[in-house]
Scaffold this motif. Sequence first.
Motif, PDB file in Angstrom:
ATOM      1  N   GLU A  46      21.522 -21.587  20.548  1.00 41.60           N
ATOM      2  CA  GLU A  46      20.909 -22.424  19.520  1.00 41.60           C
ATOM      3  C   GLU A  46      21.988 -22.919  18.551  1.00 41.60           C
ATOM      4  O   GLU A  46      22.559 -22.128  17.802  1.00 41.60           O
ATOM      5  CB  GLU A  46      19.847 -21.627  18.754  1.00 41.60           C
ATOM      6  N   PRO A  47      22.268 -24.210  18.554  1.00 41.74           N
ATOM      7  CA  PRO A  47      23.324 -24.766  17.690  1.00 41.74           C
ATOM      8  C   PRO A  47      23.145 -24.434  16.220  1.00 41.74           C
ATOM      9  O   PRO A  47      24.130 -24.185  15.513  1.00 41.74           O
ATOM     10  CB  PRO A  47      23.208 -26.277  17.939  1.00 41.74           C
ATOM     11  N   ASP A  48      21.891 -24.434  15.734  1.00 41.08           N
ATOM     12  CA  ASP A  48      21.637 -24.143  14.324  1.00 41.08           C
ATOM     13  C   ASP A  48      22.071 -22.724  13.967  1.00 41.08           C
ATOM     14  O   ASP A  48      22.653 -22.482  12.906  1.00 41.08           O
ATOM     15  CB  ASP A  48      20.154 -24.329  13.989  1.00 41.08           C
ATOM     16  N   ILE A  49      21.762 -21.784  14.864  1.00 39.80           N
ATOM     17  CA  ILE A  49      22.146 -20.386  14.626  1.00 39.80           C
ATOM     18  C   ILE A  49      23.665 -20.262  14.603  1.00 39.80           C
ATOM     19  O   ILE A  49      24.249 -19.624  13.721  1.00 39.80           O
ATOM     20  CB  ILE A  49      21.562 -19.457  15.714  1.00 39.80           C
TER      21      ILE A  49
ATOM     22  N   GLU B 122      25.886 -22.518  13.918  1.00 39.17           N
ATOM     23  CA  GLU B 122      26.451 -23.171  12.742  1.00 39.17           C
ATOM     24  C   GLU B 122      26.285 -22.318  11.490  1.00 39.17           C
ATOM     25  O   GLU B 122      27.241 -22.139  10.711  1.00 39.17           O
ATOM     26  CB  GLU B 122      25.779 -24.526  12.532  1.00 39.17           C
ATOM     27  N   ILE B 123      25.093 -21.776  11.284  1.00 39.39           N
ATOM     28  CA  ILE B 123      24.810 -20.996  10.074  1.00 39.39           C
ATOM     29  C   ILE B 123      25.619 -19.707  10.043  1.00 39.39           C
ATOM     30  O   ILE B 123      26.260 -19.371   9.041  1.00 39.39           O
ATOM     31  CB  ILE B 123      23.302 -20.681   9.976  1.00 39.39           C
ATOM     32  N   VAL B 124      25.586 -18.971  11.149  1.00 42.93           N
ATOM     33  CA  VAL B 124      26.286 -17.686  11.188  1.00 42.93           C
ATOM     34  C   VAL B 124      27.797 -17.888  11.147  1.00 42.93           C
ATOM     35  O   VAL B 124      28.511 -17.160  10.460  1.00 42.93           O
ATOM     36  CB  VAL B 124      25.877 -16.880  12.442  1.00 42.93           C
ATOM     37  N   GLU B 125      28.287 -18.895  11.871  1.00 47.02           N
ATOM     38  CA  GLU B 125      29.726 -19.179  11.852  1.00 47.02           C
ATOM     39  C   GLU B 125      30.182 -19.512  10.436  1.00 47.02           C
ATOM     40  O   GLU B 125      31.232 -19.040   9.981  1.00 47.02           O
ATOM     41  CB  GLU B 125      30.054 -20.333  12.786  1.00 47.02           C
ATOM     42  N   TYR B 126      29.411 -20.327   9.732  1.00 44.56           N
ATOM     43  CA  TYR B 126      29.770 -20.713   8.368  1.00 44.56           C
ATOM     44  C   TYR B 126      29.866 -19.494   7.455  1.00 44.56           C
ATOM     45  O   TYR B 126      30.838 -19.336   6.699  1.00 44.56           O
ATOM     46  CB  TYR B 126      28.747 -21.700   7.813  1.00 44.56           C
ATOM     47  N   ASN B 127      28.862 -18.618   7.514  1.00 48.87           N
ATOM     48  CA  ASN B 127      28.825 -17.462   6.627  1.00 48.87           C
ATOM     49  C   ASN B 127      29.934 -16.452   6.941  1.00 48.87           C
ATOM     50  O   ASN B 127      30.524 -15.881   6.023  1.00 48.87           O
ATOM     51  CB  ASN B 127      27.459 -16.774   6.710  1.00 48.87           C
ATOM     52  N   LEU B 128      30.235 -16.253   8.209  1.00 56.38           N
ATOM     53  CA  LEU B 128      31.295 -15.305   8.561  1.00 56.38           C
ATOM     54  C   LEU B 128      32.673 -15.892   8.284  1.00 56.38           C
ATOM     55  O   LEU B 128      33.582 -15.185   7.839  1.00 56.38           O
ATOM     56  CB  LEU B 128      31.168 -14.893  10.025  1.00 56.38           C
ATOM     57  N   SER B 129      32.834 -17.183   8.524  1.00 56.98           N
ATOM     58  CA  SER B 129      34.113 -17.843   8.222  1.00 56.98           C
ATOM     59  C   SER B 129      34.372 -17.842   6.721  1.00 56.98           C
ATOM     60  O   SER B 129      35.514 -17.682   6.274  1.00 56.98           O
ATOM     61  CB  SER B 129      34.106 -19.284   8.740  1.00 56.98           C
ATOM     62  N   SER B 130      33.306 -18.000   5.935  1.00 56.59           N
ATOM     63  CA  SER B 130      33.435 -17.980   4.477  1.00 56.59           C
ATOM     64  C   SER B 130      33.909 -16.630   3.970  1.00 56.59           C
ATOM     65  O   SER B 130      34.513 -16.528   2.894  1.00 56.59           O
ATOM     66  CB  SER B 130      32.090 -18.338   3.828  1.00 56.59           C
ATOM     67  N   GLU B 131      33.648 -15.583   4.762  1.00 60.40           N
ATOM     68  CA  GLU B 131      34.101 -14.240   4.403  1.00 60.40           C
ATOM     69  C   GLU B 131      35.564 -14.014   4.762  1.00 60.40           C
ATOM     70  O   GLU B 131      36.155 -13.005   4.393  1.00 60.40           O
ATOM     71  CB  GLU B 131      33.236 -13.187   5.103  1.00 60.40           C
ATOM     72  N   GLY B 132      36.139 -14.959   5.521  1.00 58.75           N
ATOM     73  CA  GLY B 132      37.551 -14.856   5.883  1.00 58.75           C
ATOM     74  C   GLY B 132      37.823 -14.424   7.307  1.00 58.75           C
ATOM     75  O   GLY B 132      38.985 -14.291   7.718  1.00 58.75           O
TER      76      GLY B 132
END
Length: 227
Positions: free
Chosen positions: A14-17, A19-29
């Motif tokens: 699911e592209p939405d999943i 995108e959301i999870v990647e963004y939040n984990l990438s934001s953590e570094g």
Amino acid sequence: MKKKDIKILLVDDEPDILEIVEYNLSSEGYQVLTAENGLEAIKKAKKHHPHLIILDVMMPEMDGIEACEKLRGIPDLSETIITFLTARGEDYSQVAGFEAGADDYITKPIKPKVLVSKVKALLRRFKETGPEESTLSLGNLIINREEYKVIKNKKEITLPRKEFELLALLASKPGKVFKREDILDKVWGNEVVVGGRTIDVHIRKLREKIGDDSFKTVKGVGYKFVV
């Protein structure tokens, strides 16, 4: 280990999943890699050797259960933590995941902050439970493997050898579910085990001595140590 050095492979169709999870984990570094199915996940895991794989169950081409089984057969990924992220919360699905070799199970939808906290807890296993460590310090519990000594709240607890080895195994990776057959193999080896409830009896004794809250039964699969 610094966050920027930690690689996480996120697998979901699911592209939405993604995108959301990647963004939040990438934001953590964290370094975040993505894949849309099991086949792609295996290729990327072989190439990048991620520390953690977050794996959906229901996917095209190769589902998460089969992908997990194949990932667990790759020697270079033996220390990689695998957790399922799926909307399926039925017991049989969780059991299938654990039997395939998963370390944990996350049911979606999940709030981003909760997911990040869960990921942090999973990754702590790399820092706290290295297989070469002779001493494990878990909260108020200290386990000295070389001296076969257990100390809780500064008081020494005497354990028979098999109880100690079972405790040391489960505590080596807090939160990881150890399957019954793996426990028998690693603690008892080729020794003759009298009765099918041997592990249960030893767990009951450990609960009495260490604390009931420290051990959790995963029905149909095995046991895990909880900090």
